[in-house]
Design a protein around this motif. Sequence first.
Motif, PDB file in Angstrom:
ATOM      1  N   GLU A  31     -84.018 -34.989  27.739  1.00  0.00           N
ATOM      2  CA  GLU A  31     -85.190 -34.917  28.611  1.00  0.00           C
ATOM      3  C   GLU A  31     -85.030 -35.796  29.833  1.00  0.00           C
ATOM      4  OE1 GLU A  31     -88.900 -36.668  27.266  1.00  0.00           O
ATOM      5  OE2 GLU A  31     -89.884 -34.775  27.728  1.00  0.00           O
ATOM      6  N   ASP A  32     -85.238 -35.224  30.994  1.00  0.00           N
ATOM      7  CA  ASP A  32     -85.147 -35.945  32.262  1.00  0.00           C
ATOM      8  C   ASP A  32     -86.522 -36.498  32.624  1.00  0.00           C
ATOM      9  OD1 ASP A  32     -85.329 -35.997  35.389  1.00  0.00           O
ATOM     10  OD2 ASP A  32     -83.181 -36.001  34.920  1.00  0.00           O
ATOM     11  N   GLU A  33     -86.563 -37.682  33.192  1.00  0.00           N
ATOM     12  CA  GLU A  33     -87.856 -38.289  33.554  1.00  0.00           C
ATOM     13  C   GLU A  33     -88.617 -37.413  34.526  1.00  0.00           C
ATOM     14  OE1 GLU A  33     -87.368 -42.200  34.976  1.00  0.00           O
ATOM     15  OE2 GLU A  33     -86.598 -43.012  33.093  1.00  0.00           O
ATOM     16  N   ALA A  34     -87.901 -36.752  35.411  1.00  0.00           N
ATOM     17  CA  ALA A  34     -88.579 -35.891  36.384  1.00  0.00           C
ATOM     18  C   ALA A  34     -89.229 -34.704  35.695  1.00  0.00           C
ATOM     19  CB  ALA A  34     -87.584 -35.395  37.428  1.00  0.00           C
ATOM     20  N   GLU A  35     -88.546 -34.184  34.685  1.00  0.00           N
ATOM     21  CA  GLU A  35     -89.119 -33.073  33.934  1.00  0.00           C
ATOM     22  C   GLU A  35     -90.387 -33.509  33.229  1.00  0.00           C
ATOM     23  OE1 GLU A  35     -85.980 -31.978  31.320  1.00  0.00           O
ATOM     24  OE2 GLU A  35     -85.195 -30.444  32.663  1.00  0.00           O
TER      25      GLU A  35
END
Length: 434
Positions: A284-288
């Motif tokens: 999981e990406d922080e931006a996502e």
Amino acid sequence: QKPNSSMTTMTPMALASASVPLALLALYGRGCLSVTAFSVPLTSQHVTQPHIRTIHRGYPSQIRLPPAVSKTKSQLFATIDAPPTNKYDDLIQWFSSSNEKSYISPKVKILPSTRGGLATGGYGMFANDDLLEGELILRIPRECCVTLNDALNDIECGPDFQKLLEQAGPGADTVIVAGYLAKEYLLLQEYDRRLKAGEKADDNSEMRRLSKIKFARYLRVLPWVRGVNAQEHVLFWEDEDVDSLLKGSLAYDDAVETRSTVKYAVKILNGIIGPVIRKARGEEDEAEEAGGFRFPWQSEEEEKPADGDEILDGLEEAVRGAFVISLSRAFTAPSGAGDGKEEDRLEPFLDMLQHSNTPNIKHKCAEDGSIEVTAGEGIESGEELFNQYRGEEDVNMPYHKFFTRFGFVPGVTEPVANLIAERSTIFFPQRAAV
């Protein structure tokens, strides 16, 4: 022989008088999603089930091309070993303990079917003791079945599935159920990967969540990929195979339309279940996470899904398998809400009974929504249990549509590959004589 009238409260979709709309997600991108419903009369045929009398679905229906067609077996058909019987033992244990209304008779067992058996990876249910006519064999509570409500009430994706249903309408039901199945299957794969790496179910919150997938033991016996349980379907073909084998046939447009539906569904579901799977995988990406989920039809400033255009690894295969499972195994039954409406369900155990035009079991929907399966006649120990999905005279769906939905032609002994190569009238229209 027509289906017994006492069974009409719970009938396979092939016997339904009305077609079930399957959402065609026709336009995707630039903030636009157009949903068109097209009629897909469905059936509850199991992919390993023979269709009429002694015709086994595995042998004549697998696309084994004759010498006239220049394709190798590995290019168009792959055989994979059947699930070991202990998976079915695990399923029985889960089923028996998950609901107080669940019942499976101790007089039945699951073994390789007499209609091909391990040669095709197909299993069936057998009597291991004499069964009297009318004796209860199975009681399948609605809570043990996969339904649209399971998807809409899902703690992770339920709200977004609900938004999709509101935007797209009832035609999106199949897409939503397929998305739910695909999500749970991908989470189950991640759980298995972590176990293999040495993690335990109680190591952390993510593992505890993954260890509690509701239908895990049912998902493990389903044919998710081509070849398992003799699974064959046009959704598993390559585009070039569809063009070279079916172009010009009655089945071509239907095959292309079904495949297009799944391709667009993958794009929509990528934005809904992608973040959940990435989180489980630790990707999981922080931006996502900050951006959240956005539907493709939302305003321009919100229209781009948080995960961009990159399709989640494994999603396409999972969604494709989920569609095949839903199309080939689902039954129609009363919703259980007392509103007179019906719903599509995946029914554990009932969906694995092989087909015969002379069935020896009956099934009906009880007042509480459970499905009750009883012996339709005296069944001796060692006999296989058979259900009937459609009679030989049932013409609700043309044969070429049966093939594009289920990978076989009912009542025909000739291998489908030969029918295609020989340009059978089942698939290819003939010009009238002048």
